[in-house]
Scaffold this motif. Structure first.
Motif, PDB file in Angstrom:
ATOM      1  N   ILE A 119       0.837  -1.198   0.000  1.00  0.00           N
ATOM      2  CA  ILE A 119       0.000   0.000   0.000  1.00  0.00           C
ATOM      3  C   ILE A 119       0.870   1.246   0.000  1.00  0.00           C
ATOM      4  O   ILE A 119       0.595   2.218  -0.722  1.00  0.00           O
ATOM      5  N   PHE A 120       1.948   1.225   0.788  1.00  0.00           N
ATOM      6  CA  PHE A 120       2.862   2.368   0.831  1.00  0.00           C
ATOM      7  C   PHE A 120       3.468   2.614  -0.555  1.00  0.00           C
ATOM      8  O   PHE A 120       3.571   3.765  -1.005  1.00  0.00           O
ATOM      9  N   ILE A 121       3.874   1.548  -1.230  1.00  0.00           N
ATOM     10  CA  ILE A 121       4.470   1.678  -2.562  1.00  0.00           C
ATOM     11  C   ILE A 121       3.485   2.320  -3.528  1.00  0.00           C
ATOM     12  O   ILE A 121       3.829   3.221  -4.300  1.00  0.00           O
ATOM     13  N   SER A 122       2.238   1.867  -3.485  1.00  0.00           N
ATOM     14  CA  SER A 122       1.225   2.444  -4.372  1.00  0.00           C
ATOM     15  C   SER A 122       1.058   3.940  -4.105  1.00  0.00           C
ATOM     16  O   SER A 122       0.995   4.752  -5.034  1.00  0.00           O
ATOM     17  N   LYS A 123       1.005   4.316  -2.842  1.00  0.00           N
ATOM     18  CA  LYS A 123       0.802   5.725  -2.500  1.00  0.00           C
ATOM     19  C   LYS A 123       2.054   6.560  -2.753  1.00  0.00           C
ATOM     20  O   LYS A 123       1.960   7.771  -2.984  1.00  0.00           O
ATOM     21  N   TYR A 124       3.221   5.922  -2.728  1.00  0.00           N
ATOM     22  CA  TYR A 124       4.481   6.637  -2.941  1.00  0.00           C
ATOM     23  C   TYR A 124       4.604   7.130  -4.381  1.00  0.00           C
ATOM     24  O   TYR A 124       5.076   8.245  -4.638  1.00  0.00           O
ATOM     25  N   PHE A 125       4.160   6.291  -5.322  1.00  0.00           N
ATOM     26  CA  PHE A 125       4.265   6.645  -6.736  1.00  0.00           C
ATOM     27  C   PHE A 125       2.969   7.292  -7.226  1.00  0.00           C
ATOM     28  O   PHE A 125       1.897   7.093  -6.667  1.00  0.00           O
ATOM     29  N   ASP A 126       3.090   8.061  -8.299  1.00  0.00           N
ATOM     30  CA  ASP A 126       1.942   8.762  -8.863  1.00  0.00           C
ATOM     31  C   ASP A 126       0.907   7.781  -9.401  1.00  0.00           C
ATOM     32  O   ASP A 126       1.237   6.670  -9.846  1.00  0.00           O
ATOM     33  N   SER A 127      -0.327   8.215  -9.384  1.00  0.00           N
ATOM     34  CA  SER A 127      -1.370   7.467 -10.063  1.00  0.00           C
ATOM     35  C   SER A 127      -1.046   7.420 -11.554  1.00  0.00           C
ATOM     36  O   SER A 127      -0.619   8.414 -12.141  1.00  0.00           O
ATOM     37  N   GLY A 128      -1.230   6.258 -12.166  1.00  0.00           N
ATOM     38  CA  GLY A 128      -0.891   6.081 -13.578  1.00  0.00           C
ATOM     39  C   GLY A 128       0.495   5.511 -13.799  1.00  0.00           C
ATOM     40  O   GLY A 128       0.820   5.103 -14.923  1.00  0.00           O
ATOM     41  N   GLN A 129       1.325   5.474 -12.749  1.00  0.00           N
ATOM     42  CA  GLN A 129       2.667   4.907 -12.879  1.00  0.00           C
ATOM     43  C   GLN A 129       2.581   3.406 -13.140  1.00  0.00           C
ATOM     44  O   GLN A 129       1.808   2.698 -12.501  1.00  0.00           O
ATOM     45  N   TYR A 130       3.378   2.911 -14.079  1.00  0.00           N
ATOM     46  CA  TYR A 130       3.458   1.478 -14.333  1.00  0.00           C
ATOM     47  C   TYR A 130       4.469   0.908 -13.333  1.00  0.00           C
ATOM     48  O   TYR A 130       5.637   1.302 -13.327  1.00  0.00           O
ATOM     49  N   ILE A 131       3.996  -0.026 -12.485  1.00  0.00           N
ATOM     50  CA  ILE A 131       4.826  -0.579 -11.420  1.00  0.00           C
ATOM     51  C   ILE A 131       4.963  -2.086 -11.595  1.00  0.00           C
ATOM     52  O   ILE A 131       3.965  -2.795 -11.742  1.00  0.00           O
ATOM     53  N   VAL A 132       6.199  -2.564 -11.580  1.00  0.00           N
ATOM     54  CA  VAL A 132       6.491  -3.989 -11.534  1.00  0.00           C
ATOM     55  C   VAL A 132       6.968  -4.301 -10.129  1.00  0.00           C
ATOM     56  O   VAL A 132       7.908  -3.680  -9.639  1.00  0.00           O
ATOM     57  N   SER A 133       6.315  -5.229  -9.467  1.00  0.00           N
ATOM     58  CA  SER A 133       6.716  -5.627  -8.125  1.00  0.00           C
ATOM     59  C   SER A 133       7.495  -6.928  -8.190  1.00  0.00           C
ATOM     60  O   SER A 133       7.021  -7.920  -8.757  1.00  0.00           O
TER      61      SER A 133
END
Length: 269
Positions: A81-95
């Motif tokens: 959840i922290f990672i999601s909130k850390y980056f901007d909405s719309g950011q493509y994230i690979v975990s």
């Protein structure tokens, strides 16, 4: 013709690695695996639980293998959840987990399934996000095991399990996509449910997987029985029409989805 011909390594994705007490594993496994695949270090962000952990990682890791080490939250659900909130909405994230030893793809030759090591995982990452764009989905995943016998060349869309070890999503700051604290040891299951309910499904590659050692020291640790049981009971009670409980042969509490969509995506994307 593949739409990937119109894409290149400039696609705006980052790699987020949640890690706890596994700085050695991270250095020897995931960071080496990403380097072998020529992933630009500027894409790689490591998330730790506290400043003590951060200093441990800074002192041990090669600074030329990652961008930043960021203090987030303790616990994998809280960290995601922290990672999601850390980056901007719309950011493509690979975990990525911190102990990935290899990425592998299915190869079928003479009707025999085998796994081949990938040295350009970026191509597959871009392909997965491209499918998300085409089909208006926000989460993609891969096969959770390394047995080629049970793999195929299909890419499917619907309610599928996308294991947290290696998956990608288009970021949204939306509370209805964040797993409940009671799902801690199975937060990736609830994540798939929440994305599927919001987006009418997720995307899973049945020809793509990774090599790792499950239930290793550090991270969530080895002794997960009580947490698995708690998460199992929560998910079965919360989503009775979607989830059912079962136990492994060793007694470990698990869950599985009651049904899966059979919709297949064009694998030539």
């Amino acid at each position: 013709m593949s739409v990937l011909k119109n894409l290149n390594s400039s696609m705006n994705y980052i790699i987020a690695i949640p890690s706890y007490n596994r700085h050695k594993e991270l250095k020897e496994k995931t960071l080496k695996t990403l380097a072998r695949n020529k992933i630009n270090k500027d894409r790689i962000f490591i998330f730790v639980a506290n400043n003590e952990e951060r200093l441990k990682y800074i002192n041990y890791l090669d600074p030329d293998t990652f961008n930043q080490i960021i203090i987030g939250k303790l616990g994998i659900r809280n960290q995601r959840i922290f990672i999601s909130k850390y980056f901007d909405s719309g950011q493509y994230i690979v975990s990525c987990d911190d102990d990935i030893e290899d990425f592998k793809i299915l190869e079928i030759c003479n009707n025999k399934n085998t796994l081949k090591t990938i040295y350009n995982i970026e191509y597959e990452i871009m392909r997965n996000f491209t499918m998300c764009q085409l089909y208006n989905k926000y989460l993609w995943g891969v096969v959770a095991h390394g047995n080629p016998y049970w793999m195929n060349n299909n890419t499917c869309m619907g309610l599928y399990f996308c294991i947290g070890v290696f998956h990608g999503y288009i970021n949204r700051h939306s509370n209805d996509l964040y797993p409940h604290e009671l799902s801690e040891s199975k937060e990736d299951y609830e994540q798939c449910i929440l994305f599927s309910l919001k987006d009418q499904g997720v995307i899973r590659r049945n020809d793509l997987t990774f090599q790792t050692k499950y239930n290793a020291e550090g991270g969530l640790g080895k002794d997960r029985y009580d947490r698995n049981r708690l998460s199992q009971q929560y998910l079965v009670n919360k989503y009775p029409n979607l989830v059912q409980a079962y136990e492994r042969k060793n007694g470990t509490p698990e869950i599985k989805f009651k049904f899966k969509s059979k919709y297949k995506i064009n694998n030539n994307v």
